[in-house]
Design an enzyme around this catalytic site. Structure first.
Site, mmCIF file in Angstrom:
data_model
loop_
_atom_site.group_PDB
_atom_site.id
_atom_site.type_symbol
_atom_site.label_atom_id
_atom_site.label_comp_id
_atom_site.label_asym_id
_atom_site.label_seq_id
_atom_site.Cartn_x
_atom_site.Cartn_y
_atom_site.Cartn_z
ATOM 1 N N ARG A 1 0.817 -1.205 0.000
ATOM 2 C CA ARG A 1 0.000 0.000 0.000
ATOM 3 C C ARG A 1 0.853 1.259 0.000
ATOM 4 O O ARG A 1 0.342 2.353 -0.035
ATOM 5 C CB ARG A 1 -0.786 -0.061 1.302
ATOM 6 N N ARG B 1 -21.816 -0.344 -1.379
ATOM 7 C CA ARG B 1 -21.410 -1.698 -0.962
ATOM 8 C C ARG B 1 -22.118 -2.117 0.329
ATOM 9 O O ARG B 1 -22.223 -1.345 1.275
ATOM 10 C CB ARG B 1 -19.894 -1.742 -0.747
ATOM 11 N N ARG C 1 -19.906 -1.406 5.788
ATOM 12 C CA ARG C 1 -18.627 -1.317 6.496
ATOM 13 C C ARG C 1 -18.508 0.072 7.097
ATOM 14 O O ARG C 1 -18.896 1.048 6.474
ATOM 15 C CB ARG C 1 -17.485 -1.531 5.483
ATOM 16 N N ARG D 1 -9.948 7.899 2.769
ATOM 17 C CA ARG D 1 -9.289 6.724 2.184
ATOM 18 C C ARG D 1 -8.780 7.049 0.773
ATOM 19 O O ARG D 1 -7.700 6.608 0.384
ATOM 20 C CB ARG D 1 -10.272 5.544 2.128
HETATM 21 P P1 AP5 Z 1 -14.724 -4.415 -3.982
HETATM 22 O O1 AP5 Z 1 -14.339 -5.569 -4.846
HETATM 23 O O2 AP5 Z 1 -15.176 -4.709 -2.598
HETATM 24 O O3 AP5 Z 1 -13.547 -3.305 -4.019
HETATM 25 P P2 AP5 Z 1 -12.121 -3.286 -3.326
HETATM 26 O O4 AP5 Z 1 -11.159 -2.713 -4.307
HETATM 27 O O5 AP5 Z 1 -11.788 -4.636 -2.762
HETATM 28 O O6 AP5 Z 1 -12.428 -2.203 -2.224
HETATM 29 P P3 AP5 Z 1 -12.003 -2.093 -0.694
HETATM 30 O O7 AP5 Z 1 -12.754 -0.932 -0.163
HETATM 31 O O8 AP5 Z 1 -12.169 -3.397 0.034
HETATM 32 O O9 AP5 Z 1 -10.508 -1.748 -0.829
HETATM 33 P P4 AP5 Z 1 -9.696 -0.985 0.189
HETATM 34 O O10 AP5 Z 1 -8.368 -1.148 -0.453
HETATM 35 O O11 AP5 Z 1 -10.075 0.380 0.536
HETATM 36 O O12 AP5 Z 1 -10.024 -1.737 1.551
HETATM 37 P P5 AP5 Z 1 -9.237 -2.867 2.344
HETATM 38 O O13 AP5 Z 1 -10.240 -3.801 2.848
HETATM 39 O O14 AP5 Z 1 -8.074 -3.391 1.568
HETATM 40 O O15 AP5 Z 1 -15.856 -3.592 -4.759
HETATM 41 C C1 AP5 Z 1 -16.462 -2.446 -4.168
HETATM 42 C C2 AP5 Z 1 -17.981 -2.450 -4.488
HETATM 43 O O16 AP5 Z 1 -18.147 -2.327 -5.909
HETATM 44 C C3 AP5 Z 1 -18.711 -3.739 -4.079
HETATM 45 O O17 AP5 Z 1 -20.007 -3.443 -3.654
HETATM 46 C C4 AP5 Z 1 -18.770 -4.564 -5.392
HETATM 47 O O18 AP5 Z 1 -19.914 -5.400 -5.427
HETATM 48 C C5 AP5 Z 1 -18.852 -3.448 -6.435
HETATM 49 N N1 AP5 Z 1 -18.183 -3.804 -7.698
HETATM 50 C C6 AP5 Z 1 -16.959 -4.385 -7.835
HETATM 51 N N2 AP5 Z 1 -16.651 -4.532 -9.140
HETATM 52 C C7 AP5 Z 1 -17.704 -4.007 -9.831
HETATM 53 C C8 AP5 Z 1 -17.978 -3.839 -11.233
HETATM 54 N N3 AP5 Z 1 -17.116 -4.235 -12.169
HETATM 55 N N4 AP5 Z 1 -19.137 -3.240 -11.574
HETATM 56 C C9 AP5 Z 1 -20.018 -2.828 -10.638
HETATM 57 N N5 AP5 Z 1 -19.839 -2.961 -9.298
HETATM 58 C C10 AP5 Z 1 -18.675 -3.543 -8.915
HETATM 59 O O19 AP5 Z 1 -8.618 -1.999 3.542
HETATM 60 C C11 AP5 Z 1 -9.418 -1.462 4.565
HETATM 61 C C12 AP5 Z 1 -8.524 -0.730 5.570
HETATM 62 O O20 AP5 Z 1 -7.592 -1.679 6.150
HETATM 63 C C13 AP5 Z 1 -7.617 0.369 4.982
HETATM 64 O O21 AP5 Z 1 -8.305 1.606 4.877
HETATM 65 C C14 AP5 Z 1 -6.486 0.392 6.005
HETATM 66 O O22 AP5 Z 1 -6.881 1.075 7.191
HETATM 67 C C15 AP5 Z 1 -6.305 -1.069 6.350
HETATM 68 N N6 AP5 Z 1 -5.326 -1.741 5.457
HETATM 69 C C16 AP5 Z 1 -5.591 -2.700 4.535
HETATM 70 N N7 AP5 Z 1 -4.472 -3.061 3.906
HETATM 71 C C17 AP5 Z 1 -3.477 -2.317 4.437
HETATM 72 C C18 AP5 Z 1 -2.069 -2.231 4.189
HETATM 73 N N8 AP5 Z 1 -1.462 -3.004 3.254
HETATM 74 N N9 AP5 Z 1 -1.352 -1.349 4.922
HETATM 75 C C19 AP5 Z 1 -1.933 -0.588 5.867
HETATM 76 N N10 AP5 Z 1 -3.255 -0.603 6.143
HETATM 77 C C20 AP5 Z 1 -4.021 -1.473 5.427
#
Ligand code: AP5
Length: 215
Positions: A88, A127, A161, A172
């Site tokens: 990230r 979502r 969420r 974010r």
């Molecule tokens: P979805 O597939 O859920 O999207 P995503 O890219 O996985 O989105 P996230 O919000 O989960 O990513 P993120 O990176 O912010 O969160 P993460 O959990 O990693 O799709 C989103 C929506 O769109 C869904 O409703 C889906 O149905 C819809 N959709 C998908 N594709 C579609 C399409 N083609 N057409 C129409 N609709 C569609 O991280 C959360 C938190 O954890 C971070 O903010 C941070 O605090 C922490 N964290 C996580 N990883 C790290 C790291 N490596 N380092 C530090 N902190 C971290």
């Protein structure tokens, strides 16, 4: 195959990882899911991560790297993996390179899911997650009749969420711009970046990813 799915919050990393798992038989390693799991269990790591996650900030690198090191050492990661939401920032990318160099297992590709900000915002506010099985839905695109209950979990509720509330989404996206976007130049320089148009239906995006990986 060892790949990273890179993209802003809501770009579809989780959705596409699920399809890649089925197609290639390798595990999805999502740092977001691992952190949410730790929070749900109330572990010390989960409690440490909570404040940063609720504020839309990144969890500290030491915590995330410890978690990734442990996860990559499990037997199911031996034939490859899909990293979803990791790395990230540049220090995480450098730490990953060092870990994989030790294992003599370099990355094959970094797939960037490219999407307009307005679409991201709509996907995130729309979502919903099953509170029982964590399956992901969307109020704008999921099939009619499935909402507001999960169709697989005997009517379990769909919830939003905490970090998908409008006030946190903006933070974010700022964090993505400032800390994660520099990875695009980093992986371009390394010859690993494949950019994919992610503004299409799920199956079309999946086909775009498969083409990008095959290059
Ligand atoms: P979805 O597939 O859920 O999207 P995503 O890219 O996985 O989105 P996230 O919000 O989960 O990513 P993120 O990176 O912010 O969160 P993460 O959990 O990693 O799709 C989103 C929506 O769109 C869904 O409703 C889906 O149905 C819809 N959709 C998908 N594709 C579609 C399409 N083609 N057409 C129409 N609709 C569609 O991280 C959360 C938190 O954890 C971070 O903010 C941070 O605090 C922490 N964290 C996580 N990883 C790290 C790291 N490596 N380092 C530090 N902190 C971290």
């Amino acid at each position: 195959m060892r790949i990273v799915l890179l993209g802003a919050p809501g770009s579809g990393k989780g959705t596409q990882s699920q399809r890649l798992v089925k197609a290639y038989g390798i595990p999805q390693i999502s740092t977001g899911d691992l952190l949410r799991e730790a929070r749900a269990k109330g572990t010390e790591l989960g409690l440490r991560a909570k404040a940063a996650m609720d504020a839309g900030k990144l969890v500290d690198d030491a915590t995330v790297l410890g978690m990734i090191r442990e996860r990559l050492s499990l037997p199911d990661a031996v034939n490859g993996f899909i990293l979803d939401g990791f790395p990230r920032n540049i220090p995480q990318a450098q730490a990953l390179e060092a870990m994989l160099a030790d294992l003599r297992e370099p990355l094959d590709a970094v797939v960037l899911l490219n999407l307009d900000l307005k679409v991201l915002f709509k996907r995130l506010t729309g979502r919903r997650i099953c509170e029982n099985c964590n399956r992901v839905f969307n109020i704008y695109t999921s099939l009619p009749g499935t909402l507001p209950h999960c169709d697989q979990c005997a009517g379990a509720r769909l919830i939003q969420r905490d970090d998908d509330k409008e006030e946190v989404i903006g933070k974010r996206l700022d964090v993505y711009e400032a800390q994660t976007k520099p990875l695009i130049s980093h992986y371009t320089a390394a010859g690993l970046l494949r950019t994919v148009d992610a503004d299409a239906d799920v199956e079309t995006v999946f086909a775009n990813i498969q083409r990008a990986i095959a290059k």
